[in-house]
Design a protein around this motif. Structure first.
Motif, short mmCIF file in Angstrom:
data_model
loop_
_atom_site.label_atom_id
_atom_site.label_comp_id
_atom_site.label_asym_id
_atom_site.label_seq_id
_atom_site.Cartn_x
_atom_site.Cartn_y
_atom_site.Cartn_z
N ARG A 236 0.99 -1.69 -0.15
CA ARG A 236 -0.07 -0.28 -0.34
C ARG A 236 0.73 1.25 -0.18
O ARG A 236 0.99 2.17 -0.26
CB ARG A 236 -1.04 -0.08 1.19
N ILE A 237 1.92 0.80 0.64
CA ILE A 237 2.68 2.33 0.40
C ILE A 237 3.26 2.64 -0.23
O ILE A 237 3.71 4.03 -1.40
CB ILE A 237 4.06 2.19 1.79
N TYR A 238 4.33 1.46 -1.42
CA TYR A 238 4.68 1.11 -2.22
C TYR A 238 3.55 2.18 -3.36
O TYR A 238 4.04 3.14 -4.31
CB TYR A 238 5.36 0.72 -2.62
N ASN A 239 2.35 1.71 -3.51
CA ASN A 239 1.44 2.19 -4.67
C ASN A 239 0.95 3.22 -4.42
O ASN A 239 0.43 4.02 -5.39
CB ASN A 239 0.29 1.17 -4.45
N SER A 240 0.75 3.88 -2.88
CA SER A 240 0.58 5.28 -2.95
C SER A 240 1.75 6.43 -3.93
O SER A 240 1.11 7.49 -4.71
CB SER A 240 0.43 5.52 -1.06
N TYR A 241 2.88 5.76 -3.39
CA TYR A 241 3.38 7.10 -4.34
C TYR A 241 3.55 6.65 -5.64
O TYR A 241 3.92 7.62 -5.98
CB TYR A 241 5.09 6.58 -3.48
N ARG A 242 3.27 5.00 -5.37
CA ARG A 242 3.49 5.26 -7.69
C ARG A 242 2.60 6.10 -7.74
O ARG A 242 2.83 6.70 -9.08
CB ARG A 242 3.61 3.76 -7.88
N ILE A 243 0.70 5.56 -7.43
CA ILE A 243 -0.26 6.65 -8.13
C ILE A 243 0.11 8.64 -7.84
O ILE A 243 -0.66 8.53 -8.24
CB ILE A 243 -1.29 6.23 -6.91
N LEU A 244 0.22 8.79 -6.72
CA LEU A 244 0.67 9.76 -6.53
C LEU A 244 1.90 11.33 -7.45
O LEU A 244 1.36 11.69 -7.65
CB LEU A 244 0.63 10.16 -5.46
N SER A 245 3.04 9.70 -7.45
CA SER A 245 3.50 10.51 -8.80
C SER A 245 3.50 10.19 -10.40
O SER A 245 3.97 11.14 -10.90
CB SER A 245 4.92 9.77 -8.07
N GLY A 246 2.10 9.19 -10.93
CA GLY A 246 1.33 9.86 -11.57
C GLY A 246 2.24 9.32 -12.94
O GLY A 246 2.58 8.89 -14.12
N SER A 247 3.67 8.08 -12.00
CA SER A 247 4.39 7.18 -13.14
C SER A 247 3.64 6.43 -14.14
O SER A 247 2.48 6.32 -13.76
CB SER A 247 5.54 6.68 -11.81
N SER A 248 4.31 6.33 -14.45
CA SER A 248 3.81 5.03 -16.28
C SER A 248 3.85 3.03 -15.66
O SER A 248 3.68 3.13 -16.44
CB SER A 248 4.57 5.31 -17.08
N VAL A 249 4.90 3.35 -14.54
CA VAL A 249 5.05 1.76 -14.26
C VAL A 249 3.27 1.47 -13.48
O VAL A 249 2.50 1.57 -12.94
CB VAL A 249 5.88 2.02 -13.27
N PRO A 250 3.54 0.05 -13.98
CA PRO A 250 1.40 -0.32 -14.23
C PRO A 250 1.73 -0.90 -12.77
O PRO A 250 2.34 -1.14 -11.94
CB PRO A 250 1.24 -1.70 -15.25
N ALA A 251 0.45 -1.82 -12.04
CA ALA A 251 -0.07 -1.42 -10.98
C ALA A 251 0.33 -3.28 -11.03
O ALA A 251 0.43 -3.95 -11.76
CB ALA A 251 -1.68 -2.25 -10.92
N ALA A 252 0.56 -4.14 -9.92
CA ALA A 252 0.93 -5.27 -9.56
C ALA A 252 0.27 -6.27 -10.49
O ALA A 252 -1.18 -5.84 -10.40
CB ALA A 252 1.07 -5.71 -8.63
N TYR A 253 0.90 -7.80 -10.84
CA TYR A 253 0.01 -8.39 -11.87
C TYR A 253 -0.49 -9.65 -11.68
O TYR A 253 -1.13 -10.53 -11.89
CB TYR A 253 0.44 -8.50 -12.27
N ILE A 254 0.44 -10.26 -10.21
CA ILE A 254 0.34 -11.09 -9.10
C ILE A 254 -0.95 -11.16 -8.07
O ILE A 254 -0.11 -10.45 -7.02
CB ILE A 254 1.59 -12.03 -8.90
N ASP A 255 -1.78 -11.66 -7.93
CA ASP A 255 -2.45 -11.94 -6.37
C ASP A 255 -2.84 -12.97 -6.19
O ASP A 255 -2.82 -14.15 -6.95
CB ASP A 255 -3.99 -11.59 -6.81
N GLN A 256 -2.27 -13.40 -3.99
CA GLN A 256 -2.40 -14.09 -4.28
C GLN A 256 -3.62 -14.15 -2.78
O GLN A 256 -3.18 -14.91 -2.01
CB GLN A 256 -0.77 -14.45 -3.68
N LYS A 257 -4.55 -13.01 -3.24
CA LYS A 257 -5.05 -12.30 -1.37
C LYS A 257 -5.96 -13.95 -1.36
O LYS A 257 -5.75 -13.68 0.34
CB LYS A 257 -5.90 -11.43 -2.13
N ARG A 258 -6.38 -13.75 -1.89
CA ARG A 258 -7.27 -15.26 -1.45
C ARG A 258 -6.97 -16.36 -0.94
O ARG A 258 -7.35 -16.39 0.26
CB ARG A 258 -8.14 -15.91 -2.62
N ILE A 259 -6.14 -17.33 -1.09
CA ILE A 259 -4.61 -17.91 -0.51
C ILE A 259 -4.08 -17.28 1.05
O ILE A 259 -4.34 -18.47 1.88
CB ILE A 259 -3.90 -18.53 -1.19
#
Length: 307
Positions: A236-259
């Motif tokens: 969440r910390i990384y993504n907050s900086y990623r989004i607020l900076s407006g960088s072109s780096v895409p969101a993470a693509y691997i989701d293991q949340k359910r498991i």
């Protein structure tokens, strides 16, 4: 303040967030990135990103073949050795703060920059999780072995004593090492290291094992990179900086949340200590660090962009 990192093409997604977060909390800092084979398109993207935010950042290209013959692994590539070259790259500087490309700065680094290194080579944070066999092979102990992801480097002493040459020589002699550059650095710098508090190199994946401390630098060491794994610790910390900076780096693509959630629920219901430790540590950092930090960050970014 001088802040420097090194990266190959694999860590480019982290570089955007590192540079932005370091600048946001340290507005007088000058930043340098050592490129070890970063593709030209990615360098252009990074420089354009820095120009957009008026971040003073310079790209330094590592010499071709500088790490030839040195031990590497899939995780520890030749880029790891680039930090040994920093005293040569920054000839006019007496000190530098080195940060791995998978780190996010969440605080001012003034206390690191103003510290007196004396005759010590570096300041760093104890790793605490090293294999005893590797420590024994270099006659090192766990209470002196630092993680190389965050360093304050005494560049004057490195140049005066040809420390980089000694590091490279030691690396070439040591073929079977799990963490090549890190163990070599600890071996050569032994007895001349200032120890920093855990908050200065808070490895995200080890948060359950640490004494509770509010981080100043989050280090996404290991395999749980937040640009790949959606539910990596402190993503969440990384993504907050990623989004607020407006960088072109895409969101993470691997989701293991359910498991992960299913295992956690079963573990908590079964009163297993392992899962309760994780739950309590997660709650602590969510409510005392992540939630308030993200709220403050949004206000800070808004103020910075309107300045």
């Amino acid at each position: 303040m001088i802040i420097i990192s090194a990266s190959d093409n694999n860590f480019v997604p982290g570089l955007f967030t590192l540079v932005y977060s370091a600048w946001l909390h340290n507005r007088t800092a000058k930043l340098f990135i050592i490129s070890v084979g970063i593709e030209s398109d990615n360098i252009s993207l990074l420089l354009n990103f820095c120009r957009k935010h008026h971040i003073p950042c310079e790209i330094i290209r590592a010499p071709d073949g500088f790490a030839r013959g040195l031990p590497t692994t899939e995780q520890w590539t030749s880029a790891a050795y680039a930090r040994f070259l920093i005293p040569d790259f920054l000839q006019n500087e007496s000190k530098a703060i080195y940060l791995d490309a998978d780190a996010v700065v969440v605080s001012s680094l003034d206390d690191l920059w103003s510290m007196d290194l004396g005759d010590n080579l570096v300041a760093g944070v104890l790793d605490g999780f090293m294999d005893q066999g590797e420590l024994d092979s270099f006659e090192l102990t766990a209470d002196e072995y630092i993680n190389s992801g965050v360093l304050v480097m005494n560049l004057d002493v490195w140049r005066r004593e040809n420390i980089a040459d000694k590091m490279f020589q030691e690396a070439r002699r040591s073929k079977k090492i799990t963490f090549p550059d890190q163990t070599v650095l600890n071996s050569v710098a032994r007895g001349r290291v200032l120890l920093l508090g855990r908050e200065w190199n808070f490895c995200s994946g080890r948060y359950v094992s640490y004494e509770r401390k509010i981080p100043k630098i989050i280090h996404f060491s290991g395999h749980g990179k937040p640009w790949a794994l959606k539910n990596a610790p402190f993503a969440r910390i990384y993504n907050s900086y990623r989004i607020l900076s407006g960088s072109s780096v895409p969101a993470a693509y691997i989701d293991q949340k359910r498991i992960a959630v299913r295992k956690m629920v079963v573990g908590l219901v079964g009163l297993r200590k392992k899962y309760w430790r994780v739950a309590l540590a997660s709650m602590y950092y969510k409510f005392l660090f992540m939630d308030p930090h993200i709220r403050k960050l949004r206000k800070q970014v808004k103020a910075a962009h309107s300045a």
